[in-house]
Design a protein around this motif. Structure first.
Motif, PDB file in Angstrom:
ATOM      1  N   ASN A 280       0.720  -1.348  -0.041  1.00  0.00           N
ATOM      2  CA  ASN A 280      -0.025  -0.041  -0.059  1.00  0.00           C
ATOM      3  C   ASN A 280       0.795   1.461   0.120  1.00  0.00           C
ATOM      4  OD1 ASN A 280      -2.620   1.321  -0.147  1.00  0.00           O
ATOM      5  ND2 ASN A 280      -2.655   1.451   2.154  1.00  0.00           N
ATOM      6  N   CYS A 281       1.968   1.376  -0.851  1.00  0.00           N
ATOM      7  CA  CYS A 281       2.609   2.600  -0.749  1.00  0.00           C
ATOM      8  C   CYS A 281       2.005   3.595  -1.548  1.00  0.00           C
ATOM      9  CB  CYS A 281       3.813   2.264  -1.981  1.00  0.00           C
ATOM     10  SG  CYS A 281       4.935   0.611  -1.495  1.00  0.00           S
ATOM     11  N   TYR A 282       2.014   4.864  -0.988  1.00  0.00           N
ATOM     12  CA  TYR A 282       1.583   5.959  -1.391  1.00  0.00           C
ATOM     13  C   TYR A 282       1.836   6.445  -2.681  1.00  0.00           C
ATOM     14  CZ  TYR A 282       5.482   8.806  -0.154  1.00  0.00           C
ATOM     15  OH  TYR A 282       6.579   9.394  -0.293  1.00  0.00           O
ATOM     16  N   PHE A 283       2.953   6.114  -3.146  1.00  0.00           N
ATOM     17  CA  PHE A 283       3.411   6.589  -4.450  1.00  0.00           C
ATOM     18  C   PHE A 283       3.022   5.609  -5.583  1.00  0.00           C
ATOM     19  CE2 PHE A 283       7.124   4.218  -2.494  1.00  0.00           C
ATOM     20  CZ  PHE A 283       7.265   3.269  -3.380  1.00  0.00           C
ATOM     21  N   CYS A 284       2.529   4.431  -5.348  1.00  0.00           N
ATOM     22  CA  CYS A 284       2.378   3.306  -6.279  1.00  0.00           C
ATOM     23  C   CYS A 284       0.943   3.921  -7.030  1.00  0.00           C
ATOM     24  CB  CYS A 284       1.800   2.095  -5.543  1.00  0.00           C
ATOM     25  SG  CYS A 284       1.685   0.705  -6.845  1.00  0.00           S
TER      26      CYS A 284
ATOM     27  N   GLY B  94      -2.355   1.136  -6.821  1.00  0.00           N
ATOM     28  CA  GLY B  94      -3.169   1.128  -5.848  1.00  0.00           C
ATOM     29  C   GLY B  94      -3.942  -0.131  -5.473  1.00  0.00           C
TER      30      GLY B  94
ATOM     31  N   HIS C 207      -3.815  -2.868  -3.279  1.00  0.00           N
ATOM     32  CA  HIS C 207      -3.786  -3.353  -1.785  1.00  0.00           C
ATOM     33  C   HIS C 207      -4.613  -4.225  -1.522  1.00  0.00           C
ATOM     34  CE1 HIS C 207      -2.441  -3.430   2.453  1.00  0.00           C
ATOM     35  NE2 HIS C 207      -3.625  -3.157   2.696  1.00  0.00           N
TER      36      HIS C 207
END
Length: 97
Positions: free
Chosen positions: A40-44, A47, A49
């Protein structure tokens, strides 16, 4: 996850792959060996997750590659997996097939 059919092995992309072969351009294919990502990386941009990552069997991946090489003469593959290196046992399974 192998209960979901492979679009490659079901020949759904054969027309597109045949056109690539005729043009002799872009002779590569993206493959996916899993669905989902735990991070769940914010920069991915994806999305994706999920609490559980679901994997296709190594045999399915090898069958797809074998089909693409033998039928469409494609020899370059990109693995599009967010978690490809996440699980060392998964890497061992892929290596041992």
């Amino acid at each position: 996850m192998d209960e979901y059919c492979s679009p490659i092995l079901k020949h759904l992309f054969d027309d597109i792959l045949s056109l690539r072969s005729l043009r002799k351009v872009n002779k590569s294919v993206n493959l996916t060996s899993s669905i989902g990502c735990k991070f769940n990386c914010y920069f991915c941009p994806r999305g994706n997750h999920f609490e559980n990552v679901r994997y296709f069997t190594p045999q399915r991946i090898y069958d797809e590659i074998e089909y693409l090489v033998e039928v469409h003469r494609i020899f370059h593959f990109y693995i599009n997996d967010e978690v490809f290196f996440y699980d060392k046992s998964r890497l061992e399974d892929l290596k041992s097939e």
